[in-house]
Design a protein around this motif. Structure first.
Motif, PDB file in Angstrom:
ATOM      1  N   MET A  69       4.682  14.197 -13.443  1.00 15.19           N
ATOM      2  CA  MET A  69       5.349  13.483 -14.536  1.00 15.19           C
ATOM      3  C   MET A  69       4.599  13.680 -15.855  1.00 15.19           C
ATOM      4  O   MET A  69       5.209  13.905 -16.908  1.00 15.19           O
ATOM      5  N   SER A  70       3.269  13.622 -15.811  1.00 15.57           N
ATOM      6  CA  SER A  70       2.460  13.804 -17.021  1.00 15.57           C
ATOM      7  C   SER A  70       2.665  15.186 -17.627  1.00 15.57           C
ATOM      8  O   SER A  70       2.763  15.336 -18.853  1.00 15.57           O
ATOM      9  N   CYS A  71       2.757  16.215 -16.775  1.00 17.27           N
ATOM     10  CA  CYS A  71       2.966  17.571 -17.282  1.00 17.27           C
ATOM     11  C   CYS A  71       4.343  17.719 -17.920  1.00 17.27           C
ATOM     12  O   CYS A  71       4.490  18.406 -18.946  1.00 17.27           O
ATOM     13  N   PHE A  72       5.371  17.102 -17.335  1.00 20.26           N
ATOM     14  CA  PHE A  72       6.697  17.147 -17.945  1.00 20.26           C
ATOM     15  C   PHE A  72       6.681  16.493 -19.327  1.00 20.26           C
ATOM     16  O   PHE A  72       7.303  16.984 -20.273  1.00 20.26           O
ATOM     17  N   LEU A  73       5.978  15.371 -19.451  1.00 25.77           N
ATOM     18  CA  LEU A  73       5.902  14.678 -20.733  1.00 25.77           C
ATOM     19  C   LEU A  73       5.165  15.511 -21.778  1.00 25.77           C
ATOM     20  O   LEU A  73       5.555  15.551 -22.950  1.00 25.77           O
ATOM     21  N   ILE A  74       4.099  16.190 -21.374  1.00 29.27           N
ATOM     22  CA  ILE A  74       3.361  17.063 -22.296  1.00 29.27           C
ATOM     23  C   ILE A  74       4.259  18.186 -22.796  1.00 29.27           C
ATOM     24  O   ILE A  74       4.307  18.497 -23.989  1.00 29.27           O
ATOM     25  N   SER A  75       5.009  18.794 -21.868  1.00 36.78           N
ATOM     26  CA  SER A  75       5.933  19.863 -22.250  1.00 36.78           C
ATOM     27  C   SER A  75       7.006  19.352 -23.206  1.00 36.78           C
ATOM     28  O   SER A  75       7.389  20.032 -24.160  1.00 36.78           O
ATOM     29  N   CYS A  76       7.477  18.149 -22.946  1.00 36.51           N
ATOM     30  CA  CYS A  76       8.496  17.529 -23.793  1.00 36.51           C
ATOM     31  C   CYS A  76       7.986  17.367 -25.227  1.00 36.51           C
ATOM     32  O   CYS A  76       8.688  17.680 -26.199  1.00 36.51           O
ATOM     33  N   ILE A  77       6.758  16.903 -25.380  1.00 34.80           N
ATOM     34  CA  ILE A  77       6.167  16.707 -26.700  1.00 34.80           C
ATOM     35  C   ILE A  77       5.982  18.049 -27.416  1.00 34.80           C
ATOM     36  O   ILE A  77       6.275  18.185 -28.611  1.00 34.80           O
ATOM     37  N   ILE A  78       5.498  19.056 -26.680  1.00 36.94           N
ATOM     38  CA  ILE A  78       5.297  20.383 -27.276  1.00 36.94           C
ATOM     39  C   ILE A  78       6.617  20.949 -27.786  1.00 36.94           C
ATOM     40  O   ILE A  78       6.700  21.478 -28.905  1.00 36.94           O
ATOM     41  N   MET A  79       7.675  20.846 -26.995  1.00 36.32           N
ATOM     42  CA  MET A  79       8.969  21.368 -27.408  1.00 36.32           C
ATOM     43  C   MET A  79       9.541  20.592 -28.591  1.00 36.32           C
ATOM     44  O   MET A  79      10.239  21.154 -29.435  1.00 36.32           O
ATOM     45  N   PHE A  80       9.244  19.307 -28.677  1.00 36.59           N
ATOM     46  CA  PHE A  80       9.749  18.491 -29.779  1.00 36.59           C
ATOM     47  C   PHE A  80       9.259  19.014 -31.127  1.00 36.59           C
ATOM     48  O   PHE A  80       9.973  18.949 -32.132  1.00 36.59           O
TER      49      PHE A  80
END
Length: 403
Positions: free
Chosen positions: A173-184
């Motif tokens: 879950m933490s890795c998905f959230l990190i990816s989400c922030i990077i893409m934002f």
């Protein structure tokens, strides 16, 4: 390779892809091992793959339209946030001791729905970030990003699972959230090039385009049927536990072995792009994929099994790079979402539906016969497709303008 990463947007996109892929690969180890622990059933493992594939199939027309009409970056942000929330549900189920096979099936369906929207948007962004002349290298570099995470993700996921499935799900879950922030924060200027009204012709545009281009149709369908028959990843938990007599750590090593071969090949192709005889090379690579599958099915030794999977991953990467580059180069930008969505169905068929096929054949014939039959079927498909798609066999370069 250095000139490719001089494009800051591409580097940003590349890092975000690593984080997302890392999350998904860790998650696949947790779901596979926990489902087999709960059910002790090969069929259950196959059903997990089916639950992920069906949303992708049913939503094909919708997700392609969305990727062509709306901001592709924001689509990726929303879908990765959805995947993070889905993994949080699995973590909650373990914390409260309410986890069940049905909960895993439901979460797999949610993940499949999110990935159905993510994949065409994610694929359609790439040609907008770099020049066409670098596209083949970019496809290889993106593949290397995925394979880096596929190597580290399952291996680390197997180790983290020793601390409990809750810890693994929270890590994913933490890795998905990190990816989400990077893409934002990715710098990506989205423009709608076509505002024509929605019609049946528009929705089916991607499938129509693929059907009308024999080279693309041959390449995507060859890859689909080869991996559909020869893919045995859904059976890795059974192979690890019942045939090779290893634990979660061994499963992690088996899952990362194909990625190691794919990573080495993607790095090579990023530095040395394919410049000639790409059609013949693709057919040869898929045939080697089938041979490697048979060796893996017959192996009772962990090292030999890993070597076979390394060869399998390297040969598959050649096919992936050729197919992906052909699709991107020959598709107009205003259709890339719909074509990528249709292509995603082929990819999903070869992966998630292939997992279901492997589970069913293993339940019917046994694990070893299922894998060997699948590998032999892949080789048979190569011979048939060489006859059905002579234009693909004769294709010399990736960019038709250079023929």
């Amino acid at each position: 390779m250095p000139s490719l990463f001089q494009h800051p947007n591409f580097l940003h996109f590349w890092i975000g892809q690593i984080a997302s892929s890392f999350a998904f690969q860790m998650l696949s180890v947790g779901i596979g091992w926990q489902m087999y622990d709960l059910t002790n059933s090969p069929m259950a493992l196959g059903l997990v793959g089916l639950c992920q594939f069906l949303p992708q199939l049913l939503l094909t027309l919708v997700v392609g339209h969305v990727a062509d009409r709306y901001n592709r970056r924001l689509i990726c942000v929303c879908t990765r946030l959805t995947m993070a929330m889905t993994v949080a549900i699995l973590a909650y189920g373990n914390i409260t001791a309410t986890i069940s096979a049905n909960m895993i099936y439901a979460c797999a369906a949610l993940l499949g729905t999110a990935r159905a929207f993510e994949m065409p948007a994610n694929q359609a962004i790439l040609p907008n970030l770099i020049p066409n002349v670098l596209l083949s290298r970019a496809v290889s570099a993106m593949a290397s990003a995925r394979e880096i995470s596929v190597i580290a993700g399952p291996a680390l996921g197997g180790l983290i699972y020793l601390l409990g499935p809750t810890t693994l799900y929270l890590s994913s879950m933490s890795c998905f959230l990190i990816s989400c922030i990077i893409m934002f924060f990715l710098r990506y200027n989205f423009t709608v090039k076509s505002k024509s009204p929605i019609s049946i012709e528009h929705l089916f545009g991607g499938l129509t385009f693929i059907r009308g281009n024999k080279v693309i149709l041959g390449s995507v369908s060859l890859d689909m049927f080869a991996v559909l028959l020869g893919g045995a990843t859904a059976l890795l938990p059974i192979v690890a536990k019942d045939i090779l007599h290893t634990g979660p750590w061994g499963l992690g090593l088996l899952r990362c072995a194909p990625a190691l071969g794919a990573l080495l090949m993607s790095v090579y192709l990023a530095r040395h792009p394919l410049t000639h005889s790409v059609g013949k090379i693709m057919f040869a690579a898929v045939a080697i994929f089938g041979v490697a599958t048979i060796i893996f099915g017959l192996s009772e030794n962990l090292i030999l099994s890993m070597l076979a999977l390394v060869l399998l991953g390297a040969s598959d990467m050649i096919s992936v790079v050729i197919r992906s580059t052909l699709v991107q180069l020959e598709t107009p930008d205003d259709m890339r979402g719909r074509v990528s969505a249709a292509n995603s169905v082929f990819i999903g068929s070869s992966n998630q539906l292939g997992e279901f096929e492997s589970g069913v054949t293993a339940a019917w014939f046994g694990v070893v016969p299922a894998i060997v039959i699948g590998g032999a079927g892949t080789i048979a498909v190569v011979g048939l497709w060489m006859y059905l798609f002579p234009d693909l066999l004769k294709r010399h370069t990736l960019d038709k303008a250079n023929e």
